[in-house]
Design a protein around this motif. Structure first.
Motif, PDB file in Angstrom:
ATOM      1  N   THR A 124       0.855  -1.185   0.000  1.00 46.70           N
ATOM      2  CA  THR A 124       0.000   0.000   0.000  1.00 46.70           C
ATOM      3  C   THR A 124       0.896   1.241   0.000  1.00 46.70           C
ATOM      4  O   THR A 124       1.995   1.223   0.572  1.00 46.70           O
ATOM      5  CB  THR A 124      -0.927   0.051   1.225  1.00 46.70           C
ATOM      6  N   ASP A 125       0.414   2.301  -0.630  1.00 50.52           N
ATOM      7  CA  ASP A 125       1.165   3.558  -0.686  1.00 50.52           C
ATOM      8  C   ASP A 125       0.189   4.720  -0.729  1.00 50.52           C
ATOM      9  O   ASP A 125      -0.949   4.590  -1.205  1.00 50.52           O
ATOM     10  CB  ASP A 125       2.057   3.609  -1.936  1.00 50.52           C
ATOM     11  N   VAL A 126       0.640   5.864  -0.227  1.00 49.81           N
ATOM     12  CA  VAL A 126      -0.108   7.114  -0.308  1.00 49.81           C
ATOM     13  C   VAL A 126       0.766   8.123  -1.032  1.00 49.81           C
ATOM     14  O   VAL A 126       1.917   8.350  -0.646  1.00 49.81           O
ATOM     15  CB  VAL A 126      -0.487   7.644   1.083  1.00 49.81           C
ATOM     16  N   ILE A 127       0.231   8.702  -2.101  1.00 50.17           N
ATOM     17  CA  ILE A 127       0.982   9.669  -2.905  1.00 50.17           C
ATOM     18  C   ILE A 127       0.223  10.970  -2.918  1.00 50.17           C
ATOM     19  O   ILE A 127      -0.947  11.011  -3.345  1.00 50.17           O
ATOM     20  CB  ILE A 127       1.200   9.154  -4.351  1.00 50.17           C
ATOM     21  N   GLU A 128       0.836  12.038  -2.444  1.00 53.71           N
ATOM     22  CA  GLU A 128       0.239  13.369  -2.467  1.00 53.71           C
ATOM     23  C   GLU A 128       0.911  14.160  -3.590  1.00 53.71           C
ATOM     24  O   GLU A 128       2.104  14.445  -3.524  1.00 53.71           O
ATOM     25  CB  GLU A 128       0.397  14.063  -1.122  1.00 53.71           C
ATOM     26  N   ILE A 129       0.130  14.499  -4.613  1.00 51.86           N
ATOM     27  CA  ILE A 129       0.680  15.113  -5.818  1.00 51.86           C
ATOM     28  C   ILE A 129       0.247  16.576  -5.883  1.00 51.86           C
ATOM     29  O   ILE A 129      -0.936  16.869  -6.098  1.00 51.86           O
ATOM     30  CB  ILE A 129       0.194  14.379  -7.076  1.00 51.86           C
ATOM     31  N   PRO A 130       1.162  17.531  -5.693  1.00 53.78           N
ATOM     32  CA  PRO A 130       0.794  18.943  -5.807  1.00 53.78           C
ATOM     33  C   PRO A 130       0.776  19.376  -7.278  1.00 53.78           C
ATOM     34  O   PRO A 130       1.655  19.025  -8.066  1.00 53.78           O
ATOM     35  CB  PRO A 130       1.910  19.648  -5.030  1.00 53.78           C
ATOM     36  N   LEU A 131      -0.245  20.147  -7.649  1.00 49.88           N
ATOM     37  CA  LEU A 131      -0.352  20.699  -8.999  1.00 49.88           C
ATOM     38  C   LEU A 131      -0.619  22.193  -8.894  1.00 49.88           C
ATOM     39  O   LEU A 131      -1.469  22.636  -8.116  1.00 49.88           O
ATOM     40  CB  LEU A 131      -1.484  20.029  -9.776  1.00 49.88           C
ATOM     41  N   GLY A 132       0.093  22.988  -9.688  1.00 48.40           N
ATOM     42  CA  GLY A 132      -0.116  24.419  -9.686  1.00 48.40           C
ATOM     43  C   GLY A 132      -1.381  24.806 -10.432  1.00 48.40           C
ATOM     44  O   GLY A 132      -2.028  23.980 -11.086  1.00 48.40           O
ATOM     45  N   ASP A 133      -1.746  26.082 -10.335  1.00 52.89           N
ATOM     46  CA  ASP A 133      -2.914  26.566 -11.078  1.00 52.89           C
ATOM     47  C   ASP A 133      -2.572  26.647 -12.564  1.00 52.89           C
ATOM     48  O   ASP A 133      -1.421  26.443 -12.966  1.00 52.89           O
ATOM     49  CB  ASP A 133      -3.377  27.912 -10.541  1.00 52.89           C
ATOM     50  N   PHE A 134      -3.574  26.957 -13.392  1.00 51.16           N
ATOM     51  CA  PHE A 134      -3.344  26.908 -14.842  1.00 51.16           C
ATOM     52  C   PHE A 134      -2.355  27.969 -15.310  1.00 51.16           C
ATOM     53  O   PHE A 134      -1.733  27.840 -16.370  1.00 51.16           O
ATOM     54  CB  PHE A 134      -4.684  27.056 -15.580  1.00 51.16           C
ATOM     55  N   LEU A 135      -2.150  29.040 -14.514  1.00 50.23           N
ATOM     56  CA  LEU A 135      -1.179  30.066 -14.882  1.00 50.23           C
ATOM     57  C   LEU A 135       0.260  29.616 -14.637  1.00 50.23           C
ATOM     58  O   LEU A 135       1.194  30.255 -15.131  1.00 50.23           O
ATOM     59  CB  LEU A 135      -1.456  31.349 -14.090  1.00 50.23           C
ATOM     60  N   ALA A 136       0.422  28.519 -13.891  1.00 45.82           N
ATOM     61  CA  ALA A 136       1.773  28.041 -13.596  1.00 45.82           C
ATOM     62  C   ALA A 136       2.409  27.333 -14.772  1.00 45.82           C
ATOM     63  O   ALA A 136       3.604  27.032 -14.741  1.00 45.82           O
ATOM     64  CB  ALA A 136       1.734  27.108 -12.395  1.00 45.82           C
ATOM     65  N   GLY A 137       1.621  27.060 -15.804  1.00 44.63           N
ATOM     66  CA  GLY A 137       2.167  26.375 -16.970  1.00 44.63           C
ATOM     67  C   GLY A 137       1.936  24.879 -16.901  1.00 44.63           C
ATOM     68  O   GLY A 137       1.727  24.312 -15.820  1.00 44.63           O
ATOM     69  N   ALA A 138       1.981  24.230 -18.059  1.00 44.27           N
ATOM     70  CA  ALA A 138       1.667  22.811 -18.141  1.00 44.27           C
ATOM     71  C   ALA A 138       2.631  21.956 -17.323  1.00 44.27           C
ATOM     72  O   ALA A 138       2.250  20.909 -16.787  1.00 44.27           O
ATOM     73  CB  ALA A 138       1.670  22.355 -19.603  1.00 44.27           C
ATOM     74  N   ASP A 139       3.880  22.386 -17.205  1.00 42.31           N
ATOM     75  CA  ASP A 139       4.848  21.568 -16.482  1.00 42.31           C
ATOM     76  C   ASP A 139       4.579  21.538 -14.984  1.00 42.31           C
ATOM     77  O   ASP A 139       5.096  20.664 -14.280  1.00 42.31           O
ATOM     78  CB  ASP A 139       6.274  22.044 -16.752  1.00 42.31           C
ATOM     79  N   ARG A 140       3.757  22.489 -14.463  1.00 37.85           N
ATOM     80  CA  ARG A 140       3.441  22.488 -13.042  1.00 37.85           C
ATOM     81  C   ARG A 140       1.975  22.161 -12.769  1.00 37.85           C
ATOM     82  O   ARG A 140       1.633  21.708 -11.680  1.00 37.85           O
ATOM     83  CB  ARG A 140       3.745  23.866 -12.428  1.00 37.85           C
ATOM     84  N   SER A 141       1.086  22.380 -13.751  1.00 35.99           N
ATOM     85  CA  SER A 141      -0.348  22.177 -13.520  1.00 35.99           C
ATOM     86  C   SER A 141      -0.838  20.810 -13.974  1.00 35.99           C
ATOM     87  O   SER A 141      -1.997  20.463 -13.738  1.00 35.99           O
ATOM     88  CB  SER A 141      -1.165  23.255 -14.242  1.00 35.99           C
ATOM     89  N   GLU A 142       0.015  20.038 -14.627  1.00 34.79           N
ATOM     90  CA  GLU A 142      -0.388  18.694 -15.033  1.00 34.79           C
ATOM     91  C   GLU A 142       0.815  17.773 -15.026  1.00 34.79           C
ATOM     92  O   GLU A 142       1.967  18.216 -15.156  1.00 34.79           O
ATOM     93  CB  GLU A 142      -1.040  18.717 -16.417  1.00 34.79           C
ATOM     94  N   LEU A 143       0.544  16.487 -14.840  1.00 38.06           N
ATOM     95  CA  LEU A 143       1.614  15.489 -14.862  1.00 38.06           C
ATOM     96  C   LEU A 143       1.008  14.098 -15.046  1.00 38.06           C
ATOM     97  O   LEU A 143      -0.203  13.903 -14.933  1.00 38.06           O
ATOM     98  CB  LEU A 143       2.465  15.541 -13.591  1.00 38.06           C
ATOM     99  N   GLU A 144       1.903  13.156 -15.290  1.00 41.89           N
ATOM    100  CA  GLU A 144       1.510  11.756 -15.431  1.00 41.89           C
ATOM    101  C   GLU A 144       2.106  10.971 -14.261  1.00 41.89           C
ATOM    102  O   GLU A 144       3.286  11.140 -13.943  1.00 41.89           O
ATOM    103  CB  GLU A 144       2.016  11.195 -16.763  1.00 41.89           C
ATOM    104  N   TYR A 145       1.268  10.161 -13.633  1.00 37.91           N
ATOM    105  CA  TYR A 145       1.769   9.300 -12.556  1.00 37.91           C
ATOM    106  C   TYR A 145       1.260   7.884 -12.769  1.00 37.91           C
ATOM    107  O   TYR A 145       0.048   7.660 -12.842  1.00 37.91           O
ATOM    108  CB  TYR A 145       1.337   9.797 -11.177  1.00 37.91           C
TER     109      TYR A 145
END
Length: 221
Positions: free
Chosen positions: A86-107
């Motif tokens: 079992t694992d718990v992953i907390e994934i922070p994402l920036g707002d849409f103004l932060a750019g795609a590299d901070r507001s979206e990701l693949e896990y």
């Protein structure tokens, strides 16, 4: 002079009154046996409550219904070489103004064919489902020159998802998370099953997410 013998002869027919009484008694006894013993033991019916008191109702059991070990070619019970985790992953994402590299990701996580993953995730930081999009999918990790096999499981907007996944092939399975709100959010992802975490920087975890740490430490810059 002695009194005459008034008893009935040995082979004399039973008097009508006694015959009726004996018949009614036999019928009552038969009914008692049926209602108090046979119905509870054989049919799980206990109208008099005697089956429960006597324990005869415990003798009743429904007929077994046999189910095959496979359904549509997939085994209902499996064993795995990898241990359960079992694992718990907390994934922070920036707002849409932060750019795609901070507001979206693949896990994603690494899974063998037919392995099972149980998952549950929710978004903290926005209450508008249209602000968050997820694409649940998986693919193989072929060698150079080999074709890639891709499976799309679900694409939708929403703030939570709970379910289970059986891997259709050896490869990686997971999500593309996209935050289009005006606020930063955190995706709290809980996993359980038979899988392997992908080290930061490798395919499926290019964003470098670290599992089992608070969100402020889960995605080093």
């Amino acid at each position: 002079m002695s009194e005459p013998n008034r008893s009935s002869p040995p082979n004399a027919p039973m008097r009508r009154g006694r015959l009726v009484a004996a018949t009614l008694g036999s019928l009552a006894l038969a009914a008692l046996i049926v209602l108090g013993a046979i119905l509870p033991a054989e049919f799980n019916r206990d109208p008099l409550g005697l089956g429960r008191l006597s324990g005869l109702s415990r003798l009743w059991a429904p007929e077994d219904r046999l189910v095959g070990g496979e359904a549509a070619g997939v085994a209902r019970a499996r064993e795995y070489d990898a241990p359960f985790r079992t694992d718990v992953i907390e994934i922070p994402l920036g707002d849409f103004l932060a750019g795609a590299d901070r507001s979206e990701l693949e896990y994603k996580v690494r899974m063998r064919k037919d392995a099972t993953l149980i998952y549950s995730w929710e978004v903290v930081g926005t209450d508008e489902p249209r602000d968050f999009h997820f694409d649940q999918h998986g693919h193989t990790t072929p060698k150079p020159g080999e074709a890639m096999t891709v499976a799309t499981h679900r694409q939708a907007f929403g703030l939570k998802q709970h379910g289970a996944l059986t891997a259709p092939f050896d490869g990686i399975q997971g999500w593309q998370f996209s935050n289009s709100s005006e606020k930063p959010v955190v995706v709290k992802l809980r996993l359980a099953g038979f899988y392997e975490l992908i080290p930061p920087g490798q395919a499926g975890n290019e964003a470098g997410v670290i599992a089992n740490v608070p969100a402020d430490r889960a995605r080093p810059r």
